[in-house]
Design a protein around this motif. Structure first.
Motif, mmCIF file in Angstrom:
data_model
loop_
_atom_site.group_PDB
_atom_site.id
_atom_site.type_symbol
_atom_site.label_atom_id
_atom_site.label_comp_id
_atom_site.label_asym_id
_atom_site.label_seq_id
_atom_site.Cartn_x
_atom_site.Cartn_y
_atom_site.Cartn_z
ATOM 1 N N ALA A 1 -9.168 10.992 4.725
ATOM 2 C CA ALA A 1 -8.534 9.797 4.010
ATOM 3 C C ALA A 1 -9.817 8.785 3.981
ATOM 4 C CB ALA A 1 -7.469 9.003 4.467
ATOM 5 N N ARG A 2 -9.827 7.718 3.350
ATOM 6 C CA ARG A 2 -10.653 6.929 3.264
ATOM 7 C C ARG A 2 -9.997 5.386 3.148
ATOM 8 N NH1 ARG A 2 -15.519 7.580 -1.073
ATOM 9 N NH2 ARG A 2 -16.359 9.004 0.468
ATOM 10 N N ILE A 3 -10.298 4.450 4.078
ATOM 11 C CA ILE A 3 -9.607 3.405 4.303
ATOM 12 C C ILE A 3 -10.617 1.924 4.274
ATOM 13 C CG2 ILE A 3 -7.410 4.206 5.485
ATOM 14 C CD1 ILE A 3 -8.607 2.984 8.017
ATOM 15 N N ALA A 4 -10.209 0.898 3.932
ATOM 16 C CA ALA A 4 -11.296 -0.098 3.744
ATOM 17 C C ALA A 4 -10.678 -1.455 4.532
ATOM 18 C CB ALA A 4 -11.464 -0.683 2.474
ATOM 19 N N SER A 5 -11.472 -1.861 5.195
ATOM 20 C CA SER A 5 -10.849 -3.191 6.052
ATOM 21 C C SER A 5 -11.762 -4.520 6.030
ATOM 22 C CB SER A 5 -10.697 -2.851 7.326
ATOM 23 O OG SER A 5 -12.029 -2.568 7.909
ATOM 24 N N PRO A 6 -11.244 -5.536 5.366
ATOM 25 C CA PRO A 6 -11.989 -6.731 5.042
ATOM 26 C C PRO A 6 -12.590 -7.130 6.462
ATOM 27 C CG PRO A 6 -9.679 -6.793 3.990
ATOM 28 C CD PRO A 6 -9.663 -5.685 5.024
ATOM 29 N N GLY A 7 -13.340 -8.037 6.326
ATOM 30 C CA GLY A 7 -14.297 -8.764 7.644
ATOM 31 C C GLY A 7 -13.328 -9.315 8.485
ATOM 32 N N ARG A 8 -12.194 -9.517 8.343
ATOM 33 C CA ARG A 8 -11.262 -10.447 9.249
ATOM 34 C C ARG A 8 -11.095 -9.463 10.489
ATOM 35 N NH1 ARG A 8 -7.234 -9.678 5.216
ATOM 36 N NH2 ARG A 8 -6.134 -8.062 5.410
ATOM 37 N N ASP A 9 -11.552 -8.179 10.484
ATOM 38 C CA ASP A 9 -11.400 -7.582 11.497
ATOM 39 C C ASP A 9 -12.426 -7.529 12.572
ATOM 40 O OD1 ASP A 9 -9.172 -6.215 10.758
ATOM 41 O OD2 ASP A 9 -10.154 -4.402 9.859
ATOM 42 N N GLY A 10 -13.549 -8.177 12.286
ATOM 43 C CA GLY A 10 -14.779 -8.609 12.831
ATOM 44 C C GLY A 10 -15.033 -10.079 13.250
ATOM 45 N N ALA A 11 -16.139 -10.642 13.387
ATOM 46 C CA ALA A 11 -16.187 -11.956 13.396
ATOM 47 C C ALA A 11 -15.414 -13.007 12.373
ATOM 48 C CB ALA A 11 -17.745 -12.459 13.599
ATOM 49 N N ALA A 12 -15.122 -13.936 12.860
ATOM 50 C CA ALA A 12 -14.393 -14.824 11.773
ATOM 51 C C ALA A 12 -15.458 -15.224 10.625
ATOM 52 C CB ALA A 12 -13.804 -16.102 12.422
ATOM 53 N N GLY A 13 -15.070 -15.270 9.653
ATOM 54 C CA GLY A 13 -15.910 -15.764 8.445
ATOM 55 C C GLY A 13 -16.829 -14.634 8.039
ATOM 56 N N ASP A 14 -16.689 -13.455 8.583
ATOM 57 C CA ASP A 14 -17.481 -12.335 7.950
ATOM 58 C C ASP A 14 -17.053 -11.864 6.597
ATOM 59 O OD1 ASP A 14 -19.151 -9.974 7.548
ATOM 60 O OD2 ASP A 14 -18.471 -8.932 9.212
ATOM 61 N N PRO A 15 -17.828 -12.010 5.503
ATOM 62 C CA PRO A 15 -17.452 -11.584 4.308
ATOM 63 C C PRO A 15 -17.777 -10.226 3.837
ATOM 64 C CG PRO A 15 -19.472 -12.781 3.750
ATOM 65 C CD PRO A 15 -18.991 -12.875 5.297
ATOM 66 N N SER A 16 -17.864 -9.208 4.861
ATOM 67 C CA SER A 16 -18.032 -7.802 4.437
ATOM 68 C C SER A 16 -16.918 -7.105 4.378
ATOM 69 C CB SER A 16 -19.202 -7.393 5.397
ATOM 70 O OG SER A 16 -18.560 -7.231 6.660
ATOM 71 N N VAL A 17 -17.064 -5.903 3.905
ATOM 72 C CA VAL A 17 -15.885 -4.884 4.077
ATOM 73 C C VAL A 17 -16.081 -3.599 4.300
ATOM 74 C CG1 VAL A 17 -14.176 -3.382 2.667
ATOM 75 C CG2 VAL A 17 -14.624 -6.199 1.916
ATOM 76 N N LYS A 18 -15.717 -3.016 5.411
ATOM 77 C CA LYS A 18 -15.916 -1.723 5.767
ATOM 78 C C LYS A 18 -15.078 -0.807 5.297
ATOM 79 C CE LYS A 18 -17.815 -2.841 10.389
ATOM 80 N NZ LYS A 18 -19.181 -3.025 10.003
ATOM 81 N N VAL A 19 -15.981 0.471 4.842
ATOM 82 C CA VAL A 19 -14.975 1.582 4.361
ATOM 83 C C VAL A 19 -15.340 2.791 5.169
ATOM 84 C CG1 VAL A 19 -14.976 3.343 2.428
ATOM 85 C CG2 VAL A 19 -15.459 0.953 1.946
ATOM 86 N N TRP A 20 -14.245 3.168 5.751
ATOM 87 C CA TRP A 20 -14.089 4.180 6.777
ATOM 88 C C TRP A 20 -13.606 5.667 6.189
ATOM 89 C CZ3 TRP A 20 -14.835 2.537 11.941
ATOM 90 C CH2 TRP A 20 -14.772 0.967 11.999
ATOM 91 N N ASN A 21 -14.219 6.831 6.797
ATOM 92 C CA ASN A 21 -13.703 7.923 6.540
ATOM 93 C C ASN A 21 -12.791 8.330 7.677
ATOM 94 O OD1 ASN A 21 -14.926 8.580 4.127
ATOM 95 N ND2 ASN A 21 -17.056 9.246 5.111
#
Length: 91
Positions: free
Chosen positions: A4-24
């Protein structure tokens, strides 16, 4: 093999990080790897959604933009589509 592929907004990292991580993710092997980190929003990423074929990912941000990313494009690629909203919808 359950992949599966999932995506997590930057809230999982440092506060205010506007990146999105896509995971396999391989559910059977219980492993996961970062496939791509998407950067381009100036504000907190609030929502993410995949296309039915998992090729595209739409990201919505508090910077009043929605960006559509082609996950088959090279990693350095910009979003394929950008939409700006001049006003936020009321609750």
């Amino acid at each position: 093999m359950a992949l599966a592929r999932i995506a997590s907004p930057g809230r999982d990292g440092a506060a205010g990080d506007p990146s999105v991580k896509v995971w396999n993710v391989d559910w059977d092997a219980k492993t996961y790897t970062v496939f791509r980190t998407l950067k381009g929003h100036r504000g907190y990423v609030w929502k993410v959604a995949f296309s039915p074929d998992d090729r595209y990912l739409a990201t919505g941000s508090w910077d009043s933009t929605v960006k559509v990313w082609d996950l088959d494009a090279p990693e350095s690629a910009e979003p394929t589509q950008k939409v700006s909203c001049s006003e936020r919808a009321g609750w």
